[in-house]
Design a protein around this motif. Structure first.
Motif, PDB file in Angstrom:
ATOM      1  N   GLU A   1       0.813  -1.212   0.000  1.00  0.00           N
ATOM      2  CA  GLU A   1       0.000   0.000   0.000  1.00  0.00           C
ATOM      3  C   GLU A   1       0.849   1.266   0.000  1.00  0.00           C
ATOM      4  OE1 GLU A   1      -3.081   0.037   2.902  1.00  0.00           O
ATOM      5  OE2 GLU A   1      -3.793  -1.964   2.411  1.00  0.00           O
ATOM      6  N   THR A   2       2.161   1.106  -0.012  1.00  0.00           N
ATOM      7  CA  THR A   2       3.052   2.262  -0.110  1.00  0.00           C
ATOM      8  C   THR A   2       2.756   3.020  -1.406  1.00  0.00           C
ATOM      9  OG1 THR A   2       4.771   1.068   1.089  1.00  0.00           O
ATOM     10  CG2 THR A   2       5.468   2.989  -0.183  1.00  0.00           C
ATOM     11  N   PRO A   3       2.715   4.351  -1.370  1.00  0.00           N
ATOM     12  CA  PRO A   3       2.509   5.111  -2.615  1.00  0.00           C
ATOM     13  C   PRO A   3       3.500   4.683  -3.690  1.00  0.00           C
ATOM     14  CG  PRO A   3       2.377   6.558  -0.722  1.00  0.00           C
ATOM     15  CD  PRO A   3       2.808   5.228  -0.191  1.00  0.00           C
ATOM     16  N   ARG A   4       3.034   4.693  -4.940  1.00  0.00           N
ATOM     17  CA  ARG A   4       3.792   4.087  -6.025  1.00  0.00           C
ATOM     18  C   ARG A   4       5.198   4.666  -6.164  1.00  0.00           C
ATOM     19  NH1 ARG A   4       1.011   4.228 -11.725  1.00  0.00           N
ATOM     20  NH2 ARG A   4       1.609   6.421 -11.544  1.00  0.00           N
ATOM     21  N   ALA A   5       5.318   5.990  -6.114  1.00  0.00           N
ATOM     22  CA  ALA A   5       6.638   6.596  -6.286  1.00  0.00           C
ATOM     23  C   ALA A   5       7.591   6.154  -5.186  1.00  0.00           C
ATOM     24  CB  ALA A   5       6.510   8.122  -6.302  1.00  0.00           C
ATOM     25  N   GLU A   6       7.091   6.118  -3.961  1.00  0.00           N
ATOM     26  CA  GLU A   6       7.923   5.689  -2.837  1.00  0.00           C
ATOM     27  C   GLU A   6       8.276   4.199  -2.953  1.00  0.00           C
ATOM     28  OE1 GLU A   6       7.464   5.216   2.023  1.00  0.00           O
ATOM     29  OE2 GLU A   6       6.166   6.627   0.943  1.00  0.00           O
ATOM     30  N   TYR A   7       7.302   3.411  -3.391  1.00  0.00           N
ATOM     31  CA  TYR A   7       7.509   1.974  -3.560  1.00  0.00           C
ATOM     32  C   TYR A   7       8.614   1.720  -4.589  1.00  0.00           C
ATOM     33  CZ  TYR A   7       5.893  -2.950  -3.958  1.00  0.00           C
ATOM     34  OH  TYR A   7       5.782  -4.329  -3.944  1.00  0.00           O
ATOM     35  N   ARG A   8       8.566   2.405  -5.714  1.00  0.00           N
ATOM     36  CA  ARG A   8       9.569   2.211  -6.749  1.00  0.00           C
ATOM     37  C   ARG A   8      10.958   2.615  -6.254  1.00  0.00           C
ATOM     38  NH1 ARG A   8       6.521   4.656 -12.149  1.00  0.00           N
ATOM     39  NH2 ARG A   8       5.253   2.808 -12.624  1.00  0.00           N
TER      40      ARG A   8
ATOM     41  N   GLY B   1      15.034  12.221 -29.576  1.00  0.00           N
ATOM     42  CA  GLY B   1      14.460  11.180 -30.419  1.00  0.00           C
ATOM     43  C   GLY B   1      13.839  10.037 -29.649  1.00  0.00           C
ATOM     44  N   VAL B   2      13.999  10.028 -28.314  1.00  0.00           N
ATOM     45  CA  VAL B   2      13.454   8.949 -27.486  1.00  0.00           C
ATOM     46  C   VAL B   2      12.266   9.490 -26.698  1.00  0.00           C
ATOM     47  CG1 VAL B   2      13.907   7.278 -25.651  1.00  0.00           C
ATOM     48  CG2 VAL B   2      15.711   7.847 -27.305  1.00  0.00           C
ATOM     49  N   THR B   3      11.127   8.860 -26.861  1.00  0.00           N
ATOM     50  CA  THR B   3       9.928   9.229 -26.094  1.00  0.00           C
ATOM     51  C   THR B   3       9.596   8.092 -25.130  1.00  0.00           C
ATOM     52  OG1 THR B   3       9.060  10.519 -27.941  1.00  0.00           O
ATOM     53  CG2 THR B   3       7.493   9.857 -26.231  1.00  0.00           C
ATOM     54  N   ILE B   4       9.442   8.448 -23.853  1.00  0.00           N
ATOM     55  CA  ILE B   4       9.187   7.438 -22.820  1.00  0.00           C
ATOM     56  C   ILE B   4       7.896   7.794 -22.081  1.00  0.00           C
ATOM     57  CG2 ILE B   4      10.060   6.309 -20.744  1.00  0.00           C
ATOM     58  CD1 ILE B   4      12.891   6.991 -21.695  1.00  0.00           C
ATOM     59  N   GLU B   5       7.033   6.803 -21.901  1.00  0.00           N
ATOM     60  CA  GLU B   5       5.803   6.974 -21.131  1.00  0.00           C
ATOM     61  C   GLU B   5       5.754   5.935 -20.020  1.00  0.00           C
ATOM     62  OE1 GLU B   5       2.469   6.552 -23.681  1.00  0.00           O
ATOM     63  OE2 GLU B   5       3.229   7.957 -25.194  1.00  0.00           O
ATOM     64  N   ASP B   6       5.084   6.295 -18.941  1.00  0.00           N
ATOM     65  CA  ASP B   6       4.854   5.363 -17.835  1.00  0.00           C
ATOM     66  C   ASP B   6       3.610   4.537 -18.148  1.00  0.00           C
ATOM     67  OD1 ASP B   6       4.291   4.142 -15.312  1.00  0.00           O
ATOM     68  OD2 ASP B   6       5.364   5.768 -14.301  1.00  0.00           O
ATOM     69  N   CYS B   7       3.679   3.218 -17.970  1.00  0.00           N
ATOM     70  CA  CYS B   7       2.497   2.379 -18.201  1.00  0.00           C
ATOM     71  C   CYS B   7       1.405   2.630 -17.172  1.00  0.00           C
ATOM     72  CB  CYS B   7       2.884   0.890 -18.176  1.00  0.00           C
ATOM     73  SG  CYS B   7       3.758   0.358 -19.665  1.00  0.00           S
ATOM     74  N   GLY B   8       1.768   3.208 -16.027  1.00  0.00           N
ATOM     75  CA  GLY B   8       0.775   3.539 -15.021  1.00  0.00           C
ATOM     76  C   GLY B   8       0.554   2.428 -14.009  1.00  0.00           C
ATOM     77  N   HIS B   9      -0.529   2.599 -13.222  1.00  0.00           N
ATOM     78  CA  HIS B   9      -0.827   1.656 -12.154  1.00  0.00           C
ATOM     79  C   HIS B   9      -1.251   0.314 -12.737  1.00  0.00           C
ATOM     80  CE1 HIS B   9      -1.707   0.773  -7.950  1.00  0.00           C
ATOM     81  NE2 HIS B   9      -2.769   0.113  -8.378  1.00  0.00           N
ATOM     82  N   LYS B  10      -0.727  -0.766 -12.162  1.00  0.00           N
ATOM     83  CA  LYS B  10      -0.989  -2.120 -12.650  1.00  0.00           C
ATOM     84  C   LYS B  10      -1.750  -2.921 -11.595  1.00  0.00           C
ATOM     85  CE  LYS B  10       3.454  -2.910 -13.102  1.00  0.00           C
ATOM     86  NZ  LYS B  10       4.110  -1.638 -12.736  1.00  0.00           N
ATOM     87  N   VAL B  11      -2.210  -4.094 -11.977  1.00  0.00           N
ATOM     88  CA  VAL B  11      -2.874  -4.983 -11.024  1.00  0.00           C
ATOM     89  C   VAL B  11      -1.924  -5.347  -9.887  1.00  0.00           C
ATOM     90  CG1 VAL B  11      -3.868  -7.288 -10.739  1.00  0.00           C
ATOM     91  CG2 VAL B  11      -4.512  -5.882 -12.702  1.00  0.00           C
TER      92      VAL B  11
ATOM     93  N   LEU C   1       2.741  -5.652  -8.926  1.00  0.00           N
ATOM     94  CA  LEU C   1       4.115  -5.280  -9.286  1.00  0.00           C
ATOM     95  C   LEU C   1       4.283  -3.773  -9.466  1.00  0.00           C
ATOM     96  CD1 LEU C   1       4.901  -8.117 -11.877  1.00  0.00           C
ATOM     97  CD2 LEU C   1       5.549  -8.045  -9.459  1.00  0.00           C
ATOM     98  N   ASN C   2       3.667  -2.994  -8.589  1.00  0.00           N
ATOM     99  CA  ASN C   2       3.745  -1.552  -8.747  1.00  0.00           C
ATOM    100  C   ASN C   2       5.040  -0.948  -8.236  1.00  0.00           C
ATOM    101  OD1 ASN C   2       1.272  -0.498 -10.080  1.00  0.00           O
ATOM    102  ND2 ASN C   2       0.309  -1.766  -8.506  1.00  0.00           N
ATOM    103  N   GLY C   3       5.954  -1.792  -7.755  1.00  0.00           N
ATOM    104  CA  GLY C   3       7.292  -1.315  -7.456  1.00  0.00           C
ATOM    105  C   GLY C   3       8.206  -1.342  -8.669  1.00  0.00           C
ATOM    106  N   VAL C   4       7.689  -1.834  -9.799  1.00  0.00           N
ATOM    107  CA  VAL C   4       8.457  -1.897 -11.044  1.00  0.00           C
ATOM    108  C   VAL C   4       7.976  -0.789 -11.971  1.00  0.00           C
ATOM    109  CG1 VAL C   4       9.111  -3.318 -13.022  1.00  0.00           C
ATOM    110  CG2 VAL C   4       8.700  -4.389 -10.808  1.00  0.00           C
ATOM    111  N   ASP C   5       8.907  -0.031 -12.531  1.00  0.00           N
ATOM    112  CA  ASP C   5       8.562   1.103 -13.390  1.00  0.00           C
ATOM    113  C   ASP C   5       8.458   0.669 -14.854  1.00  0.00           C
ATOM    114  OD1 ASP C   5      11.351   0.671 -13.009  1.00  0.00           O
ATOM    115  OD2 ASP C   5      11.792   2.540 -14.046  1.00  0.00           O
TER     116      ASP C   5
END
Length: 777
Positions: A192-199, A369-379, A381-385
């Motif tokens: 339940e740790t907030p995602r940014a802190e968890y990562r 030339g590199v565009t990166i997006e976050d996949c967002g919240h998942k079911v 494994l939210n400690g993985v970016d």
């Protein structure tokens, strides 16, 4: 006229028959299921019977009047009188016997009637009630015991610590050290740790593991490693007893990203990158999957076009659906990526190759030339970016091609030691083998964790004991044994099969590669599916406790659900297994043209199965059902029969002019069953081998558990065995009964069998897994 209820209470002058009827009267009312018609039927039988009651039935009509039930106090008084009359503790086997015993103890005058006739009359009334008289009588005279969760558990017949040593023979010290490291507070994560802190926390934990040398176990010693690929898999398997986000980030960084450099690159790549990757000084990604193509790596659309003028490759994403998707480490931390792209040079197409592409600078900013997006919240494994990456004409040096299996000259001349494009493609995908072995092993660890929690809980959670007796541990119930113990046996079978795979993977010769690829694909598919089914069964076994987040089943399910599609979707992998079997492990087994299969079909389609022995098809004695040779013969016959029949079906279609892809698609259900049957056989062979290797005292335990695995596997496929004529219904019924018996016998060993997994209590951490005392009264 209805008698007054005031006449019901027993008085000293009441007839002896009333004393003898007390147990029947009590059960008639306390049962709660007798309707008015049934009560009146009992009353009418009493009224009509002169053997005991002599026509004096007013008291009976009063006690059995449906419109005037006795009060709770009246029932309690009857119960107390019966129990006082039975204080000697002698066994009684019917309400009729208990009635005569009560009458004697209460001083009733029995001389006026014949005891045998009275006993017969009471038995007829007992039958009229429709209850199990012996059980009802024993429950009536028993004082209910307070349930106690502190009762000592049932003794196991073997030493679980000795079994743990046998299970962890390879890399035991590595596993134990890492387990206890994971059990420290530094490695405990709250989902339940907030995602940014968890990562951020997971990244820091990964740095600790890298600093302690766990990241470079598979790499050569000259680059800071141990040169032991099996040790890397052992570490991954062990990490799966802890936080799965840390596990996956470990696998992406050191397994997929670092493994691609090690296995697809050459010395200059190793010297430049491996030490930094193993130390986590260079976080990276493994960018294979694309939004549109998923598991179909061969048809990826990202391109790497060689520019002879600048001696560079130009990496480009042609449209949004060709972007790299679900890439671990991409959203935040990765700086360098192994990118799989179609190699183009001089107008020619050379297929998918791997390239090293920088995606961020040292400050963590995406490069031009590199565009990166976050996949967002998942079911889970939210400690993985996880992120998405797209490339817009990104230029990389010629040396960025990982060139172990293909080289590009400065002039743009392509060369490769592997002439076949199909074989070259599957050789370059060899990095996936390590990933599949690792995911299979992690799935097994999750199954072990779930079973350890659920079986510990079921061994001490009590409810629904016999009438008037103590509550029973829910693990005593056959339905729960059926839900958990065959899965426990399968988990042991997977353990031995995966440890064998780890060993073979760590020391494989080149010619063994195709067979190991098939085995890794099959075991990954079966282990990950088994894990999800096991976690769900364990959650349900723990009832409401299992639904609490603190008991981990939700996290186990959510974090491992992706394993069924991670490193290849399971249905695709099972088809890969079948293609391998049908092509004798040829390198072309993944080619949708199935040329390897076509060459092999004529041999397999003509193979005759051994004639069925009519005695064996219906033999049901226990010695036969428990015979390991019978288990091997039955499961092997299914695998061989499916292989032969699917070959015949495919050959008939191809001979008729059907395209090989369509032929395979039309037989897809058959193909997948063949793969499952093959893995079942592998599991049995490895389990039986472990039984033979185990020391005395453990081999007997494992042999019975292996029998449960084998018979439960046959029971699950009983419809197929009946259809194929290998068994008759009398035999499948006997197998079902034997599975029941084995579940009951394994019940007393179940706790020790999960303790043998060696998961420290502090790492298991689920409160449901530990004994909870009832508060003192």
């Amino acid at each position: 006229m209805t008698p007054s209820t005031t006449t019901r209470r027993e008085r000293p002058e009441d007839p002896a028959a009333l004393q003898a009827l007390l147990p029947i009267l009590y059960v008639a009312w306390s049962d709660g299921h007798l309707g008015p018609d049934e009560l009146l039927a009992v009353r009418d039988r009493i009224r009509a019977d002169d053997r005991l009651f002599g026509g004096d039935t007013a008291w009976a009509e009063a006690w059995l009047d449906p419109t005037h039930p006795p009060t709770p106090d009246e029932l309690a008084e009857i119960r107390d009188r019966i129990r006082a009359a039975s204080a000697d503790g002698d066994r009684v086997d019917s309400l009729a016997e208990l009635g005569l015993k009560t009458a004697r103890a209460l001083g009733a005058q029995l001389a006026d009637w014949s005891e045998p006739e009275a006993l017969a009359a009471l038995r007829e009334l007992e039958d009229l009630l429709g209850v199990a008289g012996g059980e009802a009588a024993r429950a009536l005279v028993s004082s209910p015991a307070r349930p106690s969760l502190a009762e000592p558990g049932r003794a196991a017949a073997f030493d679980s610590a000795a079994l743990n040593e046998f299970l962890d023979r390879e890399h035991r010290q590595l596993r134990r050290t890492l387990l206890h490291r994971l059990a420290t507070p530094e490695f405990r994560n709250d989902p339940e740790t907030p995602r940014a802190e968890y990562r951020a926390r997971v990244l820091q934990q990964l740095r600790v593991l890298a600093a302690e040398g766990y990241g470079s176990l598979s790499y050569p010693e000259e680059f800071g490693g141990r040169g032991d690929p099996a040790a890397g898999v052992a570490a991954f398997e062990t990490l799966a007893f802890g936080d799965f986000s840390l596990l996956v980030k470990y696998g992406v960084q050191f397994g997929l990203f670092g493994g691609s450099i090690l296995n697809l690159g050459t010395r200059r790549h190793h010297e430049t990158f491996l030490r930094s990757v193993g130390a986590l000084d260079l976080p990276g990604c493994y960018a294979m999957s694309e939004t549109r193509h998923g598991s179909n790596v061969r048809d990826l659309e990202t391109t790497a076009t060689y520019d002879r003028k600048t001696q560079e490759f130009v990496v480009h994403t042609p449209h949004p659906l060709a972007r790299k998707d679900w890439i671990g480490n991409a959203a935040l931390h990765g700086r360098l990526a192994t990118v799989f792209a179609q190699l183009l040079s001089g107008g020619r197409h050379y297929g998918v190759h791997a390239f090293l592409v920088w995606i961020r600078d040292e400050a963590g900013r995406p490069l031009p030339g590199v565009t990166i997006e976050d996949c967002g919240h998942k079911v889970g494994l939210n400690g993985v970016d996880n992120g998405r990456i797209a490339f817009d004409q990104v230029r990389i040096s010629r040396d960025s091609l990982l060139d172990r299996f293909a080289q590009m000259s400065p002039e743009g001349v392509y060369s490769s030691p592997i002439a076949s494009e199909g074989r070259r493609f599957f050789t370059m995908l060899g990095t996936l083998v390590a990933g599949r072995v690792s995911v299979a092993c992690a799935s097994l660890s999750a199954s072990k964790t779930a079973l350890a929690i659920a079986i510990r809980y079921a061994d001490q959670r009590r409810q629904f004991g016999p009438e008037g007796g103590s509550e029973r541990p829910i693990l005593d119930y056959l339905t729960l044994q059926r839900a958990l113990l065959p899965r426990l046996a399968t988990t042991y079978a997977l353990h031995f099969a995966l440890r064998d795979l780890q060993k073979r993977f760590g020391s494989a010769r080149e010619e063994e590669g195709p067979e190991i690829e098939v085995l890794a694909a099959g075991l990954k598919a079966i282990a990950s599916t088994h894990n999800l089914e096991t976690v769900q069964a364990c959650r349900e076994a723990c009832g409401g406790k299992g639904y609490l987040a603190e008991n981990r089943f939700g996290t186990l399910r959510n974090d491992t659900d992706v394993f069924t599609t991670f490193e290849g979707a399971n249905p695709v992998l099972l088809q890969l297994v079948a293609k391998g079997l049908l092509s004798r492990y040829k390198r072309e087994m993944g080619d949708l043209n199935v040329w390897g299969i076509v060459r092999y079909l004529a041999d397999r389609a003509g193979t005759r199965m051994a004639e069925l022995n009519p005695v064996v098809t219906r033999r049901t004695d226990r010695a036969h059902l428990l015979d390991p040779s019978f288990h091997d013969a039955a499961i092997r016959w299914r695998a061989e029969h499916l292989l032969s029949t699917v070959a015949a079906r495919l050959k008939s279609r191809i001979d008729a002019g059907t395209d090989s892809f369509e032929a395979l698609n039309e037989c897809q259900d058959h193909v997948v069953e063949l793969a499952r049957a093959h893995v079942d056989l592998v599991l049995l062979e490895r389990f039986q081998e472990a039984v033979r290797q185990a020391p005395a005292g453990l081999s007997e335990v494992l042999e019975e558990l292996c029998a449960l695995f084998a018979l439960a596997t046959m029971e699950r496929q009983r419809g197929w065995y009946l259809e194929s004529g290998y068994m008759e219904s009398v035999k499948t019924k006997a197998i079902r009964a034997e599975v029941n018996r084995l579940c009951r016998s394994q019940r007393d060993r179940a706790l020790a069998l999960v303790d043998a997994f060696g998961i420290p209590d502090s790492l298991l951490s689920a409160p449901a897994a530990f004994v909870q005392e009832y508060p003192a009264p």
